[in-house]
Design a protein around this motif. Structure first.
Motif: not given
Length: 73
Positions: A4-11, A38-43
Motif C-alpha cells: 500500500k505504501a509502495q515501500a521496500p520490504i527489508v528482510p 538483507g537487501e530490500p525487496i522492492e514493492t
C-alpha cells in the motif's frame, strides 16, 4: 502495508533470542543476539495480487540469512 505504501520490504534475521528465556520462567536473561539485514525487496508497482509472491521472496531471503549462521566478532 508495504504494498500500500509502495515501500521496500527489508528482510531481517535474528538469532540467539531463544536463549534469553527458559521455558516456564518469567526472567529474561542477557544474551548476545546476531542480526543480519538483507537487501530490500522492492514493492514499487506491485499490487495485492503479488502479495503471496512477495511473502515467499521475503521468507526465502530470511532463510538464506539464517543459514549463514550467527555473526561472529
Amino acid at each position: 502495508m508495504a504494498i500500500k505504501a509502495q515501500a521496500p520490504i527489508v528482510p531481517v534475521a535474528v538469532q540467539g533470542g531463544r536463549d534469553s528465556m527458559r521455558r516456564g520462567s518469567w526472567l529474561v536473561r542477557p544474551v548476545t543476539l546476531s542480526i543480519r539485514i538483507g537487501e530490500p525487496i522492492e514493492t514499487a508497482g506491485c499490487d495485492l495480487a503479488k502479495r503471496d509472491q512477495l511473502i515467499a521472496i521475503a521468507r526465502e531471503r530470511i532463510t538464506a540469512l539464517l543459514a549463514q549462521g550467527p555473526v561472529l566478532d
